[in-house]
Design a protein around this motif. Structure first.
Motif, PDB file in Angstrom:
ATOM      1  N   ILE A 177       1.137  -1.669  -0.573  1.00 31.56           N
ATOM      2  CA  ILE A 177      -0.099   0.262   0.221  1.00 31.56           C
ATOM      3  C   ILE A 177       0.756   0.895   0.380  1.00 31.56           C
ATOM      4  O   ILE A 177       0.699   2.425  -0.621  1.00 31.56           O
ATOM      5  N   ILE A 180       2.412   2.991  -2.838  1.00 28.46           N
ATOM      6  CA  ILE A 180       1.508   2.971  -3.747  1.00 28.46           C
ATOM      7  C   ILE A 180       1.932   4.742  -4.550  1.00 28.46           C
ATOM      8  O   ILE A 180       1.921   5.681  -3.580  1.00 28.46           O
ATOM      9  N   VAL A 202      -1.597   7.278  -1.021  1.00 23.81           N
ATOM     10  CA  VAL A 202      -2.331   6.760  -0.021  1.00 23.81           C
ATOM     11  C   VAL A 202      -1.911   8.262   1.577  1.00 23.81           C
ATOM     12  O   VAL A 202      -0.919   7.444   1.250  1.00 23.81           O
ATOM     13  N   VAL A 207      -5.145   5.677   5.626  1.00 21.10           N
ATOM     14  CA  VAL A 207      -5.064   4.600   6.392  1.00 21.10           C
ATOM     15  C   VAL A 207      -4.954   4.521   7.626  1.00 21.10           C
ATOM     16  O   VAL A 207      -5.286   3.485   8.532  1.00 21.10           O
ATOM     17  N   VAL A 412     -10.953   5.333  -0.086  1.00 21.53           N
ATOM     18  CA  VAL A 412     -10.019   4.871   0.425  1.00 21.53           C
ATOM     19  C   VAL A 412     -10.610   4.496   1.866  1.00 21.53           C
ATOM     20  O   VAL A 412      -9.652   3.584   2.420  1.00 21.53           O
ATOM     21  N   ILE A 416     -10.113   0.780   2.817  1.00 18.20           N
ATOM     22  CA  ILE A 416      -9.321  -0.171   3.821  1.00 18.20           C
ATOM     23  C   ILE A 416      -9.588  -0.008   5.399  1.00 18.20           C
ATOM     24  O   ILE A 416      -9.377  -1.307   5.831  1.00 18.20           O
ATOM     25  N   PHE A 437       3.729   0.190   5.588  1.00 18.27           N
ATOM     26  CA  PHE A 437       3.338   1.655   5.110  1.00 18.27           C
ATOM     27  C   PHE A 437       4.318   2.410   5.313  1.00 18.27           C
ATOM     28  O   PHE A 437       4.412   3.322   4.848  1.00 18.27           O
TER      29      PHE A 437
END
Length: 496
Positions: A177, A180, A202, A207, A412, A416, A437
């Motif tokens: 992730i 990205i 992201v 997140v 998103v 998520i 992440f």
């Protein structure tokens, strides 16, 4: 060093920063007293609002919240027999029996005082570590920094509890992730699927909010009704404080244990209270742990707040997040224009020292505030979850949307968030995903810089080899410590 600490104290005592610290303290207490929430959820709620803030103000808010979460989590642990966070599990063993005996105020008085002392010791440990860390961290170049990111990623297995492989897979998913968007080493975009929104990657606040807070909201909605059926609380706060003073050596020993465990990335959280509890059980003579022994409250509560100071050492000075909370804290540093590592001991040293002062002050004020609010907060903790969730959902949506002011953030967030809920149902750990992440970009950047500068010769660097061996030793030692804590937990579960 003392002069810099004095200057940082004057900065922290500025009215605006004190105000934000108290705001963080109130949020931390609120997050701690609601069963199921944690410092990670609280940090993810605050993260979108620190973007662009003065670093001293932003850290006052974040550290103020983190410092008292493990103080506020005492309320549900003792009153309801439900761990407010993962760090308050062992407190239930003797705190809840004391509450059933009508001595909840005594247990909470001892708990809050020990949390305050432990937090102060943890802050002092962070301050004393700075002079020793400065010469070490200044010697680190890109290969060593890459190995440190690998050390942070290796914590995924330790944070996974019984299933290290699940933690590793979760961490790899976080890396995926995090990759990205634009690649740092080559002029191309990855996994954007032609979307302009995804070209920038992201957002970390989205997140963090989605993976932790979203599943909790669903869980609170499904678990309807109040848990507690206890009557009015009896007095006894000062009695608990005196109990802690009579066991001052146990308080100090447990706080030192918590600080040392905090130094080791990935171990803190769910094991520090059990390790301190088990150590006290083996060393305290004539105890009746598990049946309402006040010393069974003193030991874990002294340790879990001291752990926060210890865990900030690898987080701030080496950029190694050992938990979901510290992973989000690293993201908060980035949002305020800071970077964990050598700068925190150089140009940004005042910020580091302000964190030390905030940690100490927040623990003191947070503990005193909890003592004053024992009765009203005990009533709030009995409110059904479905009445609290609407207020929290508003905060979540606002926090997610304000990251980029794009509808893509909300899409998103939901996607998520559903992933996080599925992981919760399947008992997959979520902190490793966030760690992967957060470290994705820095791991790739340091790797390519090392290759371009040194080729493959950097692999034979003595410090790189030492860090690789340390990762192996840490993972094996962490597995042993987790087995020890689990054996203590299972043993107490059988006896109770």
């Amino acid at each position: 060093m003392l002069e810099a600490a004095w200057e940082a104290l004057l900065i922290v005592l500025h009215p605006s920063r004190i105000g934000f610290m108290f705001l963080g303290i109130f949020i931390g207490i609120f997050v701690g007293l609601l069963p199921g929430l944690s410092g990670t959820v609280g940090m993810s709620l605050l993260l979108p609002f620190v973007f662009g803030l003065d670093p001293f103000v932003g850290m006052a808010l974040l550290i103020g919240m983190v410092a008292v979460v493990h103080t506020g989590d005492t309320f549900p642990s003792i009153l309801l027999g439900i761990p407010g966070t993962s760090g308050s599990q062992a407190t239930i063993m003797d705190g809840f029996p004391l509450a059933k005996q009508g001595q909840a105020s005594r247990a909470m008085g001892a708990s809050f005082f020990c949390s305050m002392v432990g937090g102060v010791i943890g802050g002092l440990a962070l301050y004393l570590t700075i002079p020793f860390a400065r010469p070490l961290i200044s010697a680190f170049s890109s290969p060593e920094l890459f190995m440190l990111t690998m050390l942070g990623l290796s914590m995924a297995g330790l944070l996974a509890g019984k299933s290290p492989m699940k933690g590793i897979i979760s961490g790899l998913l976080g890396l995926l992730i995090g990759s990205i968007g634009s690649a740092p080493a080559v002029a191309e975009y990855r996994y954007t699927f032609g979307s302009l929104y995804l070209s920038n990657g992201v957002s970390l606040p989205v997140v963090a909010l989605a993976i932790f807070a979203f599943p909790i909201m669903i869980t609170m909605l499904t678990n309807k009704g109040a848990v507690s059926n206890h009557g009015p609380l009896k007095r006894g706060v000062l009695t608990g404080v005196m109990d802690a003073l009579r066991n001052k050596f146990l308080v100090f020993r447990s706080a030192v244990i918590g600080t040392l465990i905090g130094f080791v990335p990935g171990l803190g959280g769910s094991v520090v209270d059990w390790i301190a509890y088990g150590a006290a059980q083996k060393t305290v003579k004539g105890n009746s742990f598990g049946k309402g022994d006040i010393r069974g409250v003193i030991a874990p509560e002294s340790a879990n707040n001291a752990k926060e100071g210890g865990s900030l050492v690898p987080t701030l000075l080496f950029g190694i997040p050992g938990s979901g909370t510290t992973a989000i804290l690293l993201g908060g540093l980035t949002l305020m224009g800071l970077e964990a590592g050598p700068r925190m001991l150089g140009a940004d040293l005042p910020v580091t020292l302000s964190i030390v002062w905030t940690l100490v002050f927040a623990n003191i004020f947070g503990a005193l505030l909890c003592m004053l609010l024992i009765r009203p907060i005990s009533k709030i903790s009995m409110v059904p979850g479905e009445k609290i969730v609407p207020f929290l959902i508003v905060l979540l949506v606002l926090g997610a949307y304000q990251s980029n002011f794009s509808w893509g953030d909300l899409i998103v967030f939901v996607a998520i968030g559903l992933l996080g809920y599925v992981m919760t149902i399947l008992d997959w750990p979520r902190p490793p995903l966030l760690i992967g992440f957060v470290l994705a970009l820095s791991a790739e950047r340091y790797y390519w810089i090392s290759i371009e500068r040194y080729g493959w010769s950097w692999i034979s660097n003595p410090l790189v080899i030492a860090l690789a061996l340390f990762i192996v030793l840490l993972l094996s030692g962490g597995a042993i410590m987790k087995k020890f804590s689990k054996s203590v937990e299972s043993g107490k579960g059988v006896s109770s």
